[in-house]
Scaffold this motif. Structure first.
Motif, PDB file in Angstrom:
ATOM      1  N   GLU A  25       0.826  -1.218   0.000  1.00 45.25           N
ATOM      2  CA  GLU A  25       0.000   0.000   0.000  1.00 45.25           C
ATOM      3  C   GLU A  25       0.855   1.260   0.000  1.00 45.25           C
ATOM      4  OE1 GLU A  25      -3.272   0.286  -0.247  1.00 45.25           O
ATOM      5  OE2 GLU A  25      -3.587  -1.880  -0.394  1.00 45.25           O
ATOM      6  N   GLY A  26       2.176   1.090  -0.072  1.00 42.52           N
ATOM      7  CA  GLY A  26       3.081   2.256  -0.125  1.00 42.52           C
ATOM      8  C   GLY A  26       3.216   2.980   1.194  1.00 42.52           C
ATOM      9  N   VAL A  27       2.931   2.299   2.313  1.00 43.32           N
ATOM     10  CA  VAL A  27       3.130   2.936   3.629  1.00 43.32           C
ATOM     11  C   VAL A  27       4.624   2.861   3.946  1.00 43.32           C
ATOM     12  CG1 VAL A  27       2.616   2.798   6.105  1.00 43.32           C
ATOM     13  CG2 VAL A  27       0.839   2.217   4.414  1.00 43.32           C
ATOM     14  N   PRO A  28       5.298   4.020   4.153  1.00 44.52           N
ATOM     15  CA  PRO A  28       6.741   3.953   4.427  1.00 44.52           C
ATOM     16  C   PRO A  28       7.006   3.257   5.753  1.00 44.52           C
ATOM     17  CG  PRO A  28       6.001   6.226   4.098  1.00 44.52           C
ATOM     18  CD  PRO A  28       4.783   5.385   4.218  1.00 44.52           C
ATOM     19  N   ILE A  29       7.774   2.192   5.729  1.00 44.76           N
ATOM     20  CA  ILE A  29       8.131   1.488   6.964  1.00 44.76           C
ATOM     21  C   ILE A  29       9.514   0.867   6.800  1.00 44.76           C
ATOM     22  CG2 ILE A  29       6.767  -0.575   6.224  1.00 44.76           C
ATOM     23  CD1 ILE A  29       6.416  -1.019   9.358  1.00 44.76           C
ATOM     24  N   SER A  30      10.339   1.004   7.849  1.00 44.65           N
ATOM     25  CA  SER A  30      11.684   0.432   7.796  1.00 44.65           C
ATOM     26  C   SER A  30      11.591  -1.085   7.750  1.00 44.65           C
ATOM     27  CB  SER A  30      12.474   0.812   9.041  1.00 44.65           C
ATOM     28  OG  SER A  30      12.568   2.197   9.167  1.00 44.65           O
ATOM     29  N   HIS A  31      12.499  -1.715   7.042  1.00 47.78           N
ATOM     30  CA  HIS A  31      12.578  -3.172   7.051  1.00 47.78           C
ATOM     31  C   HIS A  31      13.946  -3.548   6.511  1.00 47.78           C
ATOM     32  CE1 HIS A  31      11.061  -1.993   3.106  1.00 47.78           C
ATOM     33  NE2 HIS A  31      11.807  -2.976   2.636  1.00 47.78           N
ATOM     34  N   SER A  32      14.376  -4.738   6.870  1.00 47.39           N
ATOM     35  CA  SER A  32      15.682  -5.151   6.382  1.00 47.39           C
ATOM     36  C   SER A  32      15.724  -6.662   6.246  1.00 47.39           C
ATOM     37  CB  SER A  32      16.748  -4.612   7.346  1.00 47.39           C
ATOM     38  OG  SER A  32      17.995  -5.108   7.049  1.00 47.39           O
ATOM     39  N   CYS A  33      15.681  -7.393   7.371  1.00 48.56           N
ATOM     40  CA  CYS A  33      15.942  -8.841   7.309  1.00 48.56           C
ATOM     41  C   CYS A  33      14.736  -9.652   6.856  1.00 48.56           C
ATOM     42  CB  CYS A  33      16.400  -9.342   8.676  1.00 48.56           C
ATOM     43  SG  CYS A  33      15.086  -9.314   9.911  1.00 48.56           S
ATOM     44  N   MET A  34      13.539  -9.153   7.050  1.00 44.29           N
ATOM     45  CA  MET A  34      12.271  -9.828   6.732  1.00 44.29           C
ATOM     46  C   MET A  34      12.105 -11.139   7.511  1.00 44.29           C
ATOM     47  SD  MET A  34      11.497  -7.583   4.530  1.00 44.29           S
ATOM     48  CE  MET A  34      10.154  -7.994   3.464  1.00 44.29           C
ATOM     49  N   SER A  35      12.864 -11.326   8.570  1.00 43.12           N
ATOM     50  CA  SER A  35      12.781 -12.598   9.282  1.00 43.12           C
ATOM     51  C   SER A  35      12.840 -12.437  10.803  1.00 43.12           C
ATOM     52  CB  SER A  35      13.917 -13.516   8.819  1.00 43.12           C
ATOM     53  OG  SER A  35      15.163 -12.884   9.085  1.00 43.12           O
ATOM     54  N   GLY A  36      12.388 -11.307  11.314  1.00 38.58           N
ATOM     55  CA  GLY A  36      12.281 -11.143  12.758  1.00 38.58           C
ATOM     56  C   GLY A  36      13.591 -10.936  13.476  1.00 38.58           C
TER      57      GLY A  36
END
Ligand SMILES: Cc1cc2nc3c(=O)[nH]c(=O)nc-3n(C[C@H](O)[C@H](O)[C@H](O)COP(=O)(O)OP(=O)(O)OC[C@H]3O[C@@H](n4cnc5c(N)ncnc54)[C@H](O)[C@@H]3O)c2cc1C
Ligand code: FES
Length: 329
Positions: A27-38
């Motif tokens: 939905e294009g909500v800006p949110i930090s992410h990196s590892c995608m695995s907790g």
């Protein structure tokens, strides 16, 4: 099923069972992410109302506020189960460095104090990270621990400061066995106590012991980014022989008048440092820190005490970025 995003109140419709991070990104909500695995903690957001189903959380609690001021979840590990209201961090906090595993080699090992080693690694590929983040270093399959980057992305070498903990398995391995040329697997970046570079108010950086590593990264990162905010570094050590890094910080302070360095030792006299605890020094120097951001790095008791002081002096809970060196074993 409806998902309401705070701040702003935008309403998104989602399927039950959908992954929260994927839904926000789609939905294009800006949110930090990196590892995608907790593992990295960067996609953390707050469940204001309703519930989500979170699974397989690996991240350790490195902030005293991690779960105290609301119900936080890692979006990458959460499935939507019903209508809910989710608060995502302010857009100025968004970081999206791809998580990587790099095969680095030890370039050099040298003593910063009688029990702190500087470990410099050369990686064939760069590690993109925000100042203040950490990585997991795997020296052998049995010797793995998190350590904070002391430099900034783009430095020729990755730098870490490892304190030799009495009886410590991994820090003992670093002292006794690790040698230049040895291979080290670096996984990261991890952690949420990274520099908020759009903040324009003053910054309080409190470091205990090797907590100075992420604080040096934050200081160098903010100066390199051209931030002119006043930065007050309170570097605490147990005794004068445990003090390190002052020369580097004071050289920077000579060049950048917005950087102010306070050295504090808990015991023993020193011409270079004030006696006492870092938290007492902050309390003695300031009566109101409203509008400040604080970065607190080092042992968990010091970080907890500094977080209390910062809160009491008016720093907002979501402006306290803490990196407590929890015993990772
Ligand atoms: C997010 C994060 C970032 C970190 N960054 C750094 C860093 O930049 N530099 C750094 O030196 N360490 C850092 N640490 C701590 C590091 O990961 C290890 O916990 C530390 O090196 C001890 O590991 P060890 O295997 O030598 O000791 P262990 O064998 O795990 O522990 C041996 C004994 O020492 C105690 N102990 C463990 N850790 C500590 C400690 N930090 N202080 C006092 N006693 C301890 C244990 O309770 C145990 O009794 C960080 C930890 C976290 C969670
Ligand atoms: S992206 Fe969710 S914890 Fe790393």
């Amino acid at each position: 099923m409806e998902l309401v995003i705070q701040p702003g109140g935008r309403v998104i419709s989602a399927q039950p069972g959908a992954n929260l991070l994927e839904t926000l990104r789609a939905e294009g909500v800006p949110i930090s992410h990196s590892c995608m695995s907790g593992r990295c903690g960067t996609c953390r957001c707050r469940v204001v109302a309703g519930e989500v189903l979170e699974s397989g959380r690996e991240i350790k609690r490195t902030s005293p506020h991690a779960d105290a001021d609301g119900h936080y979840v890692l979006a990458c590990m959460s499935a939507l189960t019903g209508p809910c209201v989710i608060e995502v961090p302010e857009p100025d906090e968004i970081v999206t460095h791809p998580a990587r595993v790099l095969k680095a080699k030890v370039e050099s090992l040298d003593a910063l104090t009688h029990d702190i080693l500087r470990v410099r690694l050369r990686s064939p590929k760069p590690l993109d990270f925000s100042p203040g983040q950490y990585a997991t270093l795997q020296f052998t399959p049995e010797h793995i621990r998190p350590y904070s980057m002391a430099g900034i992305a783009g430095d020729e070498l990755l730098e870490f400061h490892v304190r030799l903990v009495p009886g410590g398995r991994v820090s003992g391995y670093v002292r006794d066995t690790l040698r230049p040329g040895d291979a080290v697997r670096v996984s990261g970046p991890l952690g949420t106590a990274y520099l908020r570079s759009r903040h324009e108010g003053p910054m309080l950086c409190v470091a205990g012991g090797t907590g100075l590593a992420p604080v040096m990264s934050i200081v160098r990162g903010s100066l390199a980014a051209g931030m002119t905010n006043d930065i007050h570094v309170y570097a605490g050590a147990r005794s004068p022989q445990d003090v390190y890094g002052l020369e580097v910080l004071r050289t920077l302070a000579d060049e950048y008048p917005n950087l102010h360095v306070h050295s504090i030792v808990a015991s023993g006299a020193s011409v270079d440092a004030r006696p006492g605890l870092v938290t007492d020094a902050v309390t003695a120097d300031w009566t109101d820190l409203s509008g400040w951001r604080s970065y607190l790095c080092g042992s968990p008791p010091m970080v907890d005490a500094a977080a209390l002081v910062a809160t009491r002096l008016g720093v907002l809970p979501n402006h306290i970025h803490a990196d407590a060196f929890y015993d990772a074993a």
